[in-house]
Design a protein around this motif. Sequence first.
Motif, PDB file in Angstrom:
ATOM      1  N   LYS A   1      44.928  56.151  20.450  1.00  0.00           N
ATOM      2  CA  LYS A   1      45.963  55.133  20.282  1.00  0.00           C
ATOM      3  C   LYS A   1      46.677  54.835  21.596  1.00  0.00           C
ATOM      4  N   MET A   2      47.099  55.865  22.286  1.00  0.00           N
ATOM      5  CA  MET A   2      47.839  55.671  23.530  1.00  0.00           C
ATOM      6  C   MET A   2      46.971  54.995  24.583  1.00  0.00           C
ATOM      7  N   LEU A   3      45.691  55.370  24.640  1.00  0.00           N
ATOM      8  CA  LEU A   3      44.801  54.785  25.634  1.00  0.00           C
ATOM      9  C   LEU A   3      44.523  53.314  25.345  1.00  0.00           C
ATOM     10  N   VAL A   4      44.340  52.968  24.073  1.00  0.00           N
ATOM     11  CA  VAL A   4      44.092  51.567  23.724  1.00  0.00           C
ATOM     12  C   VAL A   4      45.322  50.718  24.044  1.00  0.00           C
ATOM     13  N   GLU A   5      46.500  51.193  23.678  1.00  0.00           N
ATOM     14  CA  GLU A   5      47.716  50.444  23.971  1.00  0.00           C
ATOM     15  C   GLU A   5      47.878  50.230  25.470  1.00  0.00           C
ATOM     16  N   ARG A   6      47.607  51.277  26.259  1.00  0.00           N
ATOM     17  CA  ARG A   6      47.765  51.156  27.706  1.00  0.00           C
ATOM     18  C   ARG A   6      46.703  50.239  28.288  1.00  0.00           C
ATOM     19  N   ALA A   7      45.456  50.363  27.816  1.00  0.00           N
ATOM     20  CA  ALA A   7      44.379  49.520  28.330  1.00  0.00           C
ATOM     21  C   ALA A   7      44.638  48.048  28.028  1.00  0.00           C
ATOM     22  N   GLU A   8      45.150  47.752  26.829  1.00  0.00           N
ATOM     23  CA  GLU A   8      45.462  46.364  26.483  1.00  0.00           C
ATOM     24  C   GLU A   8      46.541  45.807  27.406  1.00  0.00           C
ATOM     25  N   LEU A   9      47.556  46.619  27.673  1.00  0.00           N
ATOM     26  CA  LEU A   9      48.644  46.173  28.545  1.00  0.00           C
ATOM     27  C   LEU A   9      48.151  45.926  29.963  1.00  0.00           C
ATOM     28  N   LEU A  10      47.353  46.854  30.493  1.00  0.00           N
ATOM     29  CA  LEU A  10      46.857  46.699  31.860  1.00  0.00           C
ATOM     30  C   LEU A  10      45.897  45.522  31.980  1.00  0.00           C
TER      31      LEU A  10
ATOM     32  N   THR B   1      48.025  42.438  32.010  1.00  0.00           N
ATOM     33  CA  THR B   1      48.720  42.313  33.293  1.00  0.00           C
ATOM     34  C   THR B   1      47.782  41.850  34.394  1.00  0.00           C
ATOM     35  N   ASP B   2      46.580  42.407  34.419  1.00  0.00           N
ATOM     36  CA  ASP B   2      45.612  42.028  35.452  1.00  0.00           C
ATOM     37  C   ASP B   2      45.167  40.584  35.284  1.00  0.00           C
ATOM     38  N   SER B   3      45.070  40.127  34.042  1.00  0.00           N
ATOM     39  CA  SER B   3      44.682  38.738  33.803  1.00  0.00           C
ATOM     40  C   SER B   3      45.717  37.769  34.353  1.00  0.00           C
ATOM     41  N   LEU B   4      46.983  38.221  34.389  1.00  0.00           N
ATOM     42  CA  LEU B   4      48.059  37.364  34.882  1.00  0.00           C
ATOM     43  C   LEU B   4      48.154  37.357  36.401  1.00  0.00           C
ATOM     44  N   ASP B   5      48.024  38.547  37.039  1.00  0.00           N
ATOM     45  CA  ASP B   5      48.235  38.599  38.488  1.00  0.00           C
ATOM     46  C   ASP B   5      47.036  39.132  39.282  1.00  0.00           C
ATOM     47  N   GLY B   6      46.026  39.691  38.602  1.00  0.00           N
ATOM     48  CA  GLY B   6      44.839  40.197  39.300  1.00  0.00           C
ATOM     49  C   GLY B   6      45.102  41.393  40.178  1.00  0.00           C
ATOM     50  N   ASN B   7      46.227  42.072  39.969  1.00  0.00           N
ATOM     51  CA  ASN B   7      46.625  43.151  40.860  1.00  0.00           C
ATOM     52  C   ASN B   7      45.710  44.374  40.757  1.00  0.00           C
ATOM     53  N   LEU B   8      45.117  44.605  39.576  1.00  0.00           N
ATOM     54  CA  LEU B   8      44.253  45.767  39.399  1.00  0.00           C
ATOM     55  C   LEU B   8      42.852  45.550  39.966  1.00  0.00           C
ATOM     56  N   LYS B   9      42.503  44.292  40.203  1.00  0.00           N
ATOM     57  CA  LYS B   9      41.192  43.959  40.763  1.00  0.00           C
ATOM     58  C   LYS B   9      40.056  44.544  39.921  1.00  0.00           C
ATOM     59  N   LEU B  10      40.130  44.282  38.612  1.00  0.00           N
ATOM     60  CA  LEU B  10      39.083  44.731  37.714  1.00  0.00           C
ATOM     61  C   LEU B  10      37.815  43.916  37.932  1.00  0.00           C
ATOM     62  N   SER B  11      36.687  44.589  37.967  1.00  0.00           N
ATOM     63  CA  SER B  11      35.403  43.903  38.106  1.00  0.00           C
ATOM     64  C   SER B  11      34.945  43.382  36.753  1.00  0.00           C
ATOM     65  N   ASN B  12      33.891  42.588  36.760  1.00  0.00           N
ATOM     66  CA  ASN B  12      33.332  42.096  35.500  1.00  0.00           C
ATOM     67  C   ASN B  12      32.820  43.261  34.654  1.00  0.00           C
ATOM     68  N   VAL B  13      32.265  44.282  35.312  1.00  0.00           N
ATOM     69  CA  VAL B  13      31.795  45.461  34.587  1.00  0.00           C
ATOM     70  C   VAL B  13      32.974  46.213  33.980  1.00  0.00           C
ATOM     71  N   ASP B  14      34.076  46.329  34.715  1.00  0.00           N
ATOM     72  CA  ASP B  14      35.282  46.972  34.168  1.00  0.00           C
ATOM     73  C   ASP B  14      35.746  46.259  32.904  1.00  0.00           C
ATOM     74  N   ARG B  15      35.771  44.943  32.961  1.00  0.00           N
ATOM     75  CA  ARG B  15      36.249  44.175  31.809  1.00  0.00           C
ATOM     76  C   ARG B  15      35.302  44.325  30.618  1.00  0.00           C
ATOM     77  N   ALA B  16      34.007  44.343  30.896  1.00  0.00           N
ATOM     78  CA  ALA B  16      33.038  44.534  29.813  1.00  0.00           C
ATOM     79  C   ALA B  16      33.158  45.927  29.222  1.00  0.00           C
ATOM     80  N   ASN B  17      33.389  46.920  30.073  1.00  0.00           N
ATOM     81  CA  ASN B  17      33.597  48.287  29.572  1.00  0.00           C
ATOM     82  C   ASN B  17      34.831  48.371  28.686  1.00  0.00           C
TER      83      ASN B  17
END
Length: 553
Positions: free
Chosen positions: A50-59, A62-78
């Motif tokens: 539960k805690m991990l899903v809530e945190r992952a959704e938030l991050l 947040t990244d979709s808004l500012d791109g600060n985490l620099k998630l790759s396409n593979v990260d997003r698919a994972n």
Amino acid sequence: MIILSPSIAIAQSSLLPQQTKYQQMLDRLEIKAQKDSVLNFSFVKPQNRKMLVERAELLLKTDSLDGNLKLSNVDRANLQSFFANNIEWVSGDKSAYNSKHPIWNTIYKTKANFFQVDTKDFFLAINPVLQFQISKEKDNNESLFLNTRGLSGRGLIAKKIGFDFYLTDNQERTPGFVQKWVDSFHAVPGAGFYKPFKTTAYDYFDGRGSIYFNVTKYINVQFGFDKNFYGNGYRSLFLSDFSNNYLFLKLSTRIWKLNYEMLVNELVPQDKNITAGNTVVDKKYSTIHRLSMNVTKWLNVGLFDNVVYGRTNSIELAYLNPIIFLRPAESNNGSGDNSMIGIDLKANVAKKLQFYSQIMLDEFVLSHVKDQDGWWGNKYGIQAGMKYIDAFGIKNLDIQGEINAVRPYTYSHYDSVANWTHYNQPLAHPFGANFVEGIGIIRYQPLRKLSIQAKLIAWRQGLDSSGTNYGGNVFKDYNTRPGDFGFNIGSGAKGTGVNGSLWVGYEVLENLFVDGTFMYRKLSVPSYSSYNNNSTMFTLGLRLNMFRREYDY
């Protein structure tokens, strides 16, 4: 007396399973976030869904808004796969995780779960567990294999009571060096009771299960029969998941910048006749306390203490106090039990790097260290490691390096009941003690479904010679040592080893993997040739909803 009643529980979650395929993704997410107050408490595994899903959704938001985490396409698919496999805690619309063509409108209604019930007050997910693996070891006329069938499941009742289970039947013929290990210690690594199968193979059952509930918003209770892992590294010098499952009660508290855990374990002392059957095995007990704090937003520091009761089939009530330090309680009981303390640190730096360390003290006298006299009683272990993600600017290329060193006689005791072992297997590092080890791991995921891992483990260990106890075998009474001074890592018959492997895995469908592995292992002990062993092995396998079986020791 404090009564823990589930009637006052709030939303409760099961935990991610052992060696989850998402561990690397979660490590990457923690390092990229760097200052996350939830992910920084990843030392204790398995972790709360539960805690991990809530945190992952938030991050992700947040990244979709500012791109600060620099998630790759593979990260997003994972992350989308992660949400599909933890769908009970996903917020908002879940239709994206539904199957397009469910079987009989009942089986695989969602992409990740074979059978799923999701109503207002009840969630249940049931999945088959399968692994078929065939290996060829050089100079071995017999084929090696692993055949696993079973079920896993998890559920929620009114989101107040959580539960999970994992049940498998296994037949396995291991590499030659593992067969020698089984013959020496009378245990199959990671398993419990086993029976001979086809002369040189083993048949064993793996059953795990837990129930979860909260007593307040901040205190979580788990009562289960499973494994735990304490650490940020590949190995743990505190508590690893190498041994058999065990019964435990875990209380976890997370509030402010603190995370506190108490773990009470029922273990099985060593016994060479443990697999004879038709007898009730003895029990021993241990209690672990660990307190960690986010000292800064990027630095986490933890304190660990543990005691193993040196009294067969007896629980020591003084060790059930969740607040008191265990070492003073052990002293008040006469100092007959085996106690250990430790400290761990983890720092996330520059959203690219993570540095981590463990220091474990079984016994330590500074004056002997200054004198450099090799006093046998200075028993301790040190770990230092680093993770580097998106190495050299290559997305999803991650590198990990780790060094572990443990002095002779660490984890052992004069009372065989009180050594840090369970079911004839070490509870910390699989090598036991009296070793130094270096580990290098390269992980690359160029595509969502394709993963590649290269791993090299090299070590030096002092082994027993001519029946003399040089402190590497944690099951032996340390009073059988040949003296009091002159002991250093490598004392005894000096052995050097290397274990290298290359794994390629492709996820054909959700949680269905095709695996190919090459492994080379060599152990050389010039003064004691009976220890020598070489193994070259090729493996092909198919697995569903199950972790990989590795022989990395």
